[in-house]
Design a protein around this motif. Sequence first.
Motif: not given
Length: 104
Positions: A22-26, A37-41, A53-58, A88-92
Motif C-alpha cells: 500500500r502507498s500514500c500518494k499526494c 501541479f506537484h506530487s509526492w509519495d 499509521a501510514a494509511m490512517v494519516n495519509c 490516495d491511500a491505496s484502497s483505504c
Amino acid sequence: MKLILLVVVALIVGTNANIFSRSCKCKAVSNTVHFPFHSWDISSCKLCSCNDAAMVNCEQACASAVQNYATTGCGKVTKGSKVKYSWDASSCSGGIGQSELACA
C-alpha cells in the motif's frame, strides 16, 4: 486448485486493492479543474492493513505537504493561484480536500 489460487492472487495484485503493498500518494491540484501541479509519495508499507499509521494519516500528511507547498509559492505556478490537496491511500481512502490554499 493451484491455478485458481494463482488467478485470484494475480487479480488482487493487478487491481487497486493490492493488499501486499500500500502507498500514500499526494498531489497539489488546481482548485478548479484539479490539474496536478506537484506530487509526492508520502509513505508506503508492505503487508499492512488500512489501520496502519501510514494509511490512517495519509490525508493529514498530504494536507500538510500541500500547505507547505502553497506557503513557499507552489514552484513555478503563477502567484495567487489556488490549490487543493488530493490524496490516495491505496484502497483505504482517497479524495480531494475542500480547503483552497493560495500560492504565495
